[in-house]
Write a protein that holds these residues in place. Structure first.
Motif, PDB file in Angstrom:
ATOM      1  N   PHE A   1       1.551 136.884  49.102  1.00  0.00           N
ATOM      2  CA  PHE A   1       2.606 137.880  48.960  1.00  0.00           C
ATOM      3  C   PHE A   1       3.716 137.400  48.032  1.00  0.00           C
ATOM      4  O   PHE A   1       4.605 138.170  47.674  1.00  0.00           O
ATOM      5  CB  PHE A   1       3.157 138.277  50.329  1.00  0.00           C
ATOM      6  CG  PHE A   1       2.255 139.228  51.069  1.00  0.00           C
ATOM      7  CD1 PHE A   1       2.221 140.575  50.725  1.00  0.00           C
ATOM      8  CD2 PHE A   1       1.412 138.779  52.070  1.00  0.00           C
ATOM      9  CE1 PHE A   1       1.370 141.453  51.372  1.00  0.00           C
ATOM     10  CE2 PHE A   1       0.558 139.649  52.729  1.00  0.00           C
ATOM     11  CZ  PHE A   1       0.537 140.984  52.380  1.00  0.00           C
ATOM     12  N   GLY A   2       3.667 136.126  47.649  1.00  0.00           N
ATOM     13  CA  GLY A   2       4.642 135.617  46.690  1.00  0.00           C
ATOM     14  C   GLY A   2       4.246 135.908  45.255  1.00  0.00           C
ATOM     15  O   GLY A   2       5.063 135.791  44.346  1.00  0.00           O
TER      16      GLY A   2
ATOM     17  N   PHE B   1       7.283 129.924  48.207  1.00  0.00           N
ATOM     18  CA  PHE B   1       6.709 130.869  49.167  1.00  0.00           C
ATOM     19  C   PHE B   1       5.808 130.150  50.169  1.00  0.00           C
ATOM     20  O   PHE B   1       5.848 130.433  51.372  1.00  0.00           O
ATOM     21  CB  PHE B   1       5.923 131.966  48.434  1.00  0.00           C
ATOM     22  CG  PHE B   1       6.786 133.136  48.049  1.00  0.00           C
ATOM     23  CD1 PHE B   1       7.038 134.149  48.954  1.00  0.00           C
ATOM     24  CD2 PHE B   1       7.362 133.202  46.795  1.00  0.00           C
ATOM     25  CE1 PHE B   1       7.847 135.217  48.615  1.00  0.00           C
ATOM     26  CE2 PHE B   1       8.169 134.266  46.451  1.00  0.00           C
ATOM     27  CZ  PHE B   1       8.413 135.281  47.357  1.00  0.00           C
TER      28      PHE B   1
ATOM     29  N   THR C   1       8.316 142.307  49.162  1.00  0.00           N
ATOM     30  CA  THR C   1       7.989 141.480  50.329  1.00  0.00           C
ATOM     31  C   THR C   1       7.894 142.332  51.597  1.00  0.00           C
ATOM     32  O   THR C   1       7.334 141.891  52.596  1.00  0.00           O
ATOM     33  CB  THR C   1       9.032 140.363  50.572  1.00  0.00           C
ATOM     34  OG1 THR C   1      10.314 140.953  50.763  1.00  0.00           O
ATOM     35  CG2 THR C   1       9.075 139.382  49.430  1.00  0.00           C
TER      36      THR C   1
ATOM     37  N   SER D   1      13.414 137.481  50.502  1.00  0.00           N
ATOM     38  CA  SER D   1      12.255 137.970  51.250  1.00  0.00           C
ATOM     39  C   SER D   1      12.700 138.762  52.470  1.00  0.00           C
ATOM     40  O   SER D   1      13.595 138.359  53.204  1.00  0.00           O
ATOM     41  CB  SER D   1      11.383 136.796  51.705  1.00  0.00           C
ATOM     42  OG  SER D   1      10.467 137.234  52.690  1.00  0.00           O
TER      43      SER D   1
ATOM     44  N   SER E   1       6.415 137.755  42.879  1.00  0.00           N
ATOM     45  CA  SER E   1       7.643 137.096  42.411  1.00  0.00           C
ATOM     46  C   SER E   1       7.483 136.596  40.982  1.00  0.00           C
ATOM     47  O   SER E   1       8.462 136.305  40.302  1.00  0.00           O
ATOM     48  CB  SER E   1       8.010 135.923  43.314  1.00  0.00           C
ATOM     49  OG  SER E   1       7.093 134.859  43.110  1.00  0.00           O
TER      50      SER E   1
END
Ligand SMILES: Nc1ncnc2c1ncn2[C@@H]1O[C@H](COP(=O)(O)OP(=O)(O)OP(=O)(O)O)[C@@H](O)[C@H]1O
Ligand SMILES: [Mg+2]
Lengths: 306, 353
Positions: free
Chosen positions: B112-113, B224, B128, B68, B116
């Protein structure tokens, strides 16, 4: 049949010719446990059944209409030259590859694409041709993680160490200690998996697959790259696993000697097709197998076998 | 060590425990009385906040293997969320706003994870960055977050818990210390549980983890979430206990990289490494400026300091990573091993803990 591995397939082919008669007699007396297990309760129920599996990558046909039925409790070998599609077959069974055509039946469920995330819950565990351990975890933690699909406690419970979380941790720890003892890994259980010798890592991977007591165990070349001594030991562990836990085992292996000794039945792949499927004896004397497999490597000896 | 105590490392653990006990005694019993305000305000409090942020990022990047570049964004979310809880919900105890701020940061982190689940490594790192730029932009753009103060500057209210106000340098230090100690203990518990194993499994072999039944989706988002929670709390310390006046521009990409450097220098997947790395990153510039001033006098102004700092830190990172890719903590362990061996029997070489 003995479990002793020889240095090369050719010597074995020779030896086998002489042994064959004696073996046949012995096998008739002591039927392999697989046969008994499979027949319990009437008709044999396949643990794994492949129906017309085809898979290609771009222009390469990796698998071509493969049918395969693996009976409960048997050790089934899959052999074939490099690139024959053996690993692809296991990847289809574990859902890492989606076949272009065909169905996979696991127990009572039938899939066009096996859901990998449910694999462990379906009672299937596997090892990989190239080591796939969690290198940064100690051996014990690698094995405990093999139990993960049985866990229910969420992360808050785990942090707070609620009774449920503690019970689950204790259960998986106990199961792991058992398997670690079974595979003689006690001495290294607190070492990081990544730092161990190759053969030991192979055994750790086997332990991680075994800890959940799977019904079906898929082993992709579990004996490749290990020393001769380790090979005999591992082969013995594999057959003990079936005997001790009743696990059905599908095994890919190049060492014909080991395969002949270990398996109840053998399926032979060549260029993505199944060219033979039967007992070691049947496969050994199968002309197509000799041509495609043994014949290529050991032309001189095959004549003797035929 | 991520696992519970085991016989081989038993002695090492007691050595570790002893070290920790000494550190804690000094941190609570000696430093508050003996330390100058400068030491507490300019060195220890920022060190604590950075160490906590590094611990948070380490959970995500060091343990779970998800890179990140957006840590500063989660620091900012924590700081601004606590500010707003404090401002808008009357009579809300500060501890409640602290935890609530952590949860807001966790929620934003989970959001925002999501990439992934599809992206890995370099591509994930770049995605990220979106968090980094988006959060900074939103905090500047929407005046609501800073109660309409110009350029988004917020002034932190005094820290008060259960009627006690932690106002002086000592108070703010003790408050930060306590938050960091509790968070670290919880993080250690998490890492020793199956969740911690799942993080490492995910990092070391995602395919094998999936086949075994590690819930990848949940584990990634949890990494996260937990990571952003801790970084968010660190943001509250940074804003409320250390700087007390912050603006969105203070949570820029440089800050994110700074935290990433801490865990790389200190040692990935090591809690002690995060602490050591943070100490290095706080103390090093101070040492450098003293040294520069002593050697070069007036020429060594703040511009030169900043530049030389970057050059030297860059060079040090490269040098360190060549000498010991597992970071300062591995170096320390290696140096300490012969000394410890004199007092005890063979030690585990594991660098995780
Ligand atoms: N992920 C993939 N992408 C492209 N081609 C693949 C992939 N996996 C397998 N193949 C191709 O499919 C064919 C069968 O490969 P597979 O790995 O199944 O063979 P194998 O029988 O396991 O061989 P080996 O004994 O060397 O392990 C090969 O031609 C291989 O190159
Ligand atoms: Mg293969």
């Amino acid at each position: 049949m003995s479990l002793v591995a020889t240095s090369g397939g050719d010597a074995l082919v020779l030896a086998r010719t002489h042994e064959r008669a004696a073996e046949a007699a012995r096998e008739a007396e002591a039927a392999p446990p697989a046969a008994e297990a499979a027949l319990v309760g009437g008709a044999p129920v396949p643990v794994l059944q492949l129906e017309g599996i085809s898979l290609s990558f771009g222009g390469i046909t990796a698998l071509d209409g493969i049918d395969l039925a693996v009976a409960n409790g048997e050790i089934r070998a899959i052999i074939g030259p490099n690139g024959a599609g053996k690993s692809s077959l296991l990847n289809v069974v574990s859902g890492l590859y989606r076949p272009d055509r065909g169905m996979v039946r696991l127990g009572s469920e039938r899939f066009a694409h096996v859901p990998t995330s449910r694999l462990a819950a379906l009672g299937v565990a596997r090892t990989f041709q190239n080591l796939a351990l969690f290198k940064g975890l100690p051996v014990l933690d690698n094995v405990i993680t093999g139990f993960v699909h049985r866990r229910r406690a969420g992360f808050v419970r785990q942090i707070l160490s609620t009774p449920q979380a503690r019970r689950e941790e204790a259960e998986s720890r106990a199961a792991s200690e058992d398997v670690i003892a079974f595979l003689h890994l006690d001495a290294v259980k607190h070492q990081l998996a990544g730092g161990l010798p190759y053969g030991v890592q192979k055994r750790v991977e086997l332990a991680r697959a075994l800890v959940a007591r799977p019904q079906l165990l898929l082993l992709d070349e579990p004996l490749a790259g290990v020393t001769l001594g380790e090979k005999q030991e591992l082969a013995a562990h594999i057959s003990n696993t079936r005997d001790a836990y009743g696990t059905t085992i599908v095994l890919i292996e190049h060492d014909i000697g080991v395969v002949m000794g270990l398996s109840d039945r053998i399926a032979v792949l060549d260029y993505g097709r199944k060219i033979a499927d039967g007992t070691p004896d049947e496969v050994r004397s199968d002309q197509a197998v000799i041509d495609a497999y043994l014949g290529v490597a050991h032309e001189g000896e095959t004549e003797l076998v035929v | 060590m991520t696992t519970a105590a085991h016989p081989v490392a038993g002695r090492r653990l007691t050595a570790n425990h002893l070290g920790i006990a000494v550190l804690l005694t000094a941190a609570y019993g000696v430093i508050p009385f003996a330390g100058s305000d400068y030491l507490l305000d300019a060195v220890l409090t920022p060190f604590l906040a950075l160490a906590l942020a590094a611990l948070g990022l380490n959970l995500l990047t060091g343990y779970a293997g998800q890179v990140s570049l957006g840590s500063a964004a989660f620091l900012a979310v924590g700081a601004y969320a606590a500010y707003n809880f404090n401002l808008r919900v009357h009579e809300l105890p500060f501890l409640v706003s602290l935890v609530a701020a952590g949860r807001v940061a966790a929620a934003v982190g989970v959001g925002f994870g999501l990439p992934s689940l599809r992206l890995r490594g370099f591509y994930l790192a770049v995605s990220t960055l979106a968090a980094q730029f988006f959060v900074q932009w939103a905090l500047t753009k929407f005046g609501w977050f800073s109660n309409d103060s110009p350029s988004g500057v917020i002034d932190a209210p005094p820290l008060a818990v259960a009627g006690i106000t932690f106002s002086g340098a000592v108070g703010r230090y003790l408050f930060s210390l306590t938050v960091v100690v509790i968070s670290t203990l919880l993080a250690i518990r998490l890492l020793r549980s199956q969740v911690g194993r799942n993080f490492i499994a995910l990092r070391d072999n995602e395919t094998a983890a999936k086949v075994i039944g590690v819930p990848l989706l949940r584990t990634k988002l949890l990494a996260f979430g937990v990571s952003s929670f801790i970084v968010g709390i660190a943001g509250v310390l940074w804003a409320f206990a250390y700087l007390r006046t912050v603006e969105p521009a203070g949570f820029n990409l440089d800050r994110s990289f700074g935290i990433l450097f801490i865990i790389i220098i200190g040692g990935l997947a090591s809690i002690r490494g995060a602490v050591l790395g943070a100490a290095f990153m706080v103390v090093f510039p101070l040492l450098l400026s003293r040294l520069g001033a002593a050697l070069l006098g007036d020429i060594f102004n703040s511009g030169v300091l900043e530049m030389s700092q970057r050059i030297v830190i860059g060079a040090l990172i490269i040098g360190l990573l060549i000498a010991e890719p597992r970071g300062l903590i591995a170096l320390v362990d290696r140096l300490a091993e012969p000394i410890l061996r004199r007092f005890s029997r063979p030690l585990s070489r594991s660098t995780q803990s």
